[in-house]
Design an enzyme around this catalytic site. Sequence first.
Site, PDB file in Angstrom:
ATOM      1  N   ALA A  45       0.814  -1.206   0.000  1.00 23.10           N
ATOM      2  CA  ALA A  45       0.000   0.000   0.000  1.00 23.10           C
ATOM      3  C   ALA A  45       0.848   1.256   0.000  1.00 23.10           C
ATOM      4  O   ALA A  45       0.432   2.297  -0.507  1.00 23.10           O
ATOM      5  CB  ALA A  45      -0.916   0.009   1.223  1.00 23.10           C
ATOM      6  N   CYS A  46       2.021   1.180   0.577  1.00 21.86           N
ATOM      7  CA  CYS A  46       2.842   2.360   0.848  1.00 21.86           C
ATOM      8  C   CYS A  46       3.704   2.735  -0.349  1.00 21.86           C
ATOM      9  O   CYS A  46       4.496   1.913  -0.823  1.00 21.86           O
ATOM     10  CB  CYS A  46       3.725   2.063   2.055  1.00 21.86           C
ATOM     11  SG  CYS A  46       4.969   3.308   2.384  1.00 21.86           S
ATOM     12  N   PRO A  47       3.614   3.967  -0.824  1.00 19.84           N
ATOM     13  CA  PRO A  47       4.447   4.369  -1.973  1.00 19.84           C
ATOM     14  C   PRO A  47       5.931   4.323  -1.664  1.00 19.84           C
ATOM     15  O   PRO A  47       6.741   3.949  -2.519  1.00 19.84           O
ATOM     16  CB  PRO A  47       3.975   5.790  -2.294  1.00 19.84           C
ATOM     17  CG  PRO A  47       3.327   6.284  -1.035  1.00 19.84           C
ATOM     18  CD  PRO A  47       2.741   5.071  -0.381  1.00 19.84           C
TER      19      PRO A  47
END
Length: 314
Positions: A45-47
Amino acid sequence: MSSKTSNEKSDGSFKRQDSSFRNFIKKGGKFAPERDRYHLYVSYACPWATRALIMRKLKGLEDIIPFSAVSPRMGTNGWPFRRDEDEESIFPAADPDPLYHSAHVKDLYFRADREYSGRFTVPILWDKKLHTIVNNESSEIIRIFNEGFNELLPKEKAGLDFYPEELRGAIDEVNGWVYTQINNGVYRTGFATTQEAYEKAVNEVFDGLDKVEKILEKSEYLVGDKLTEADLRLWVTIVRFDPVYVGHFKCNFRTIRAGYPAINGWLKKLYWNNDAFKSSTRFDHIKTHYYWSHPHINPTRIVPLGPVLDIEPL
């Protein structure tokens, strides 16, 4: 990305805290390049974490550095690992902690430092030999991956350089304003708590996107007409823009697909033509995390179905 709320300034604007573990991997140093000594912890989910996943694949490090992905449902205890006894942690492609059977990412931080008081972020580059965190700053992890393990790689992968000496000045310049206006700008927009702070941030986001559009109208990539870390660092934000930042973070002047044809073309080419980008992207994790894990923004935790499609075909 952090499981602690970052600092909110008195004017209602959002300020991101610095990362805490900033070591590098060097031959002859405390953290030397070795096969299967290190483990990468990420969130799809985390860029910031996805930067590391993409570079890992681009450089062919899959057999040298294994990885584990947390569940996207980040709650009061932070990023959870998949555990059968915790129903909320069970999610497709979410992993248990293979090293210590930790319940949450924060457990790793306390294992590395019992007195730790900072943020519990991913990505984490972990040393299995010394049982500690090497680095938790994504911009540095991708540079570690770019050159730190070259002696263990076949010649064709070792020869790939996404931060070449002759382009470093230009890459650093682009990274600087892309981070401020776009990468972190979407967070400054979404986490603003005053109208004034929001309006300032959202205008800067779209000023930055306008600047990127002009570059990509004339060039296939951001710097030097070749794929560099500048593209990788921007791409992880752009791929999340229409599914999350337009609605959830109120970055709704324009969508990428309808408002920025050059950026949209660059986004799609990297996604569909380079598996390092496609395989590191899971839209189910992305949308579930943002809409589920920020109840102060989305208290119903309803995850929207759109946009349709998540990313357009070439």
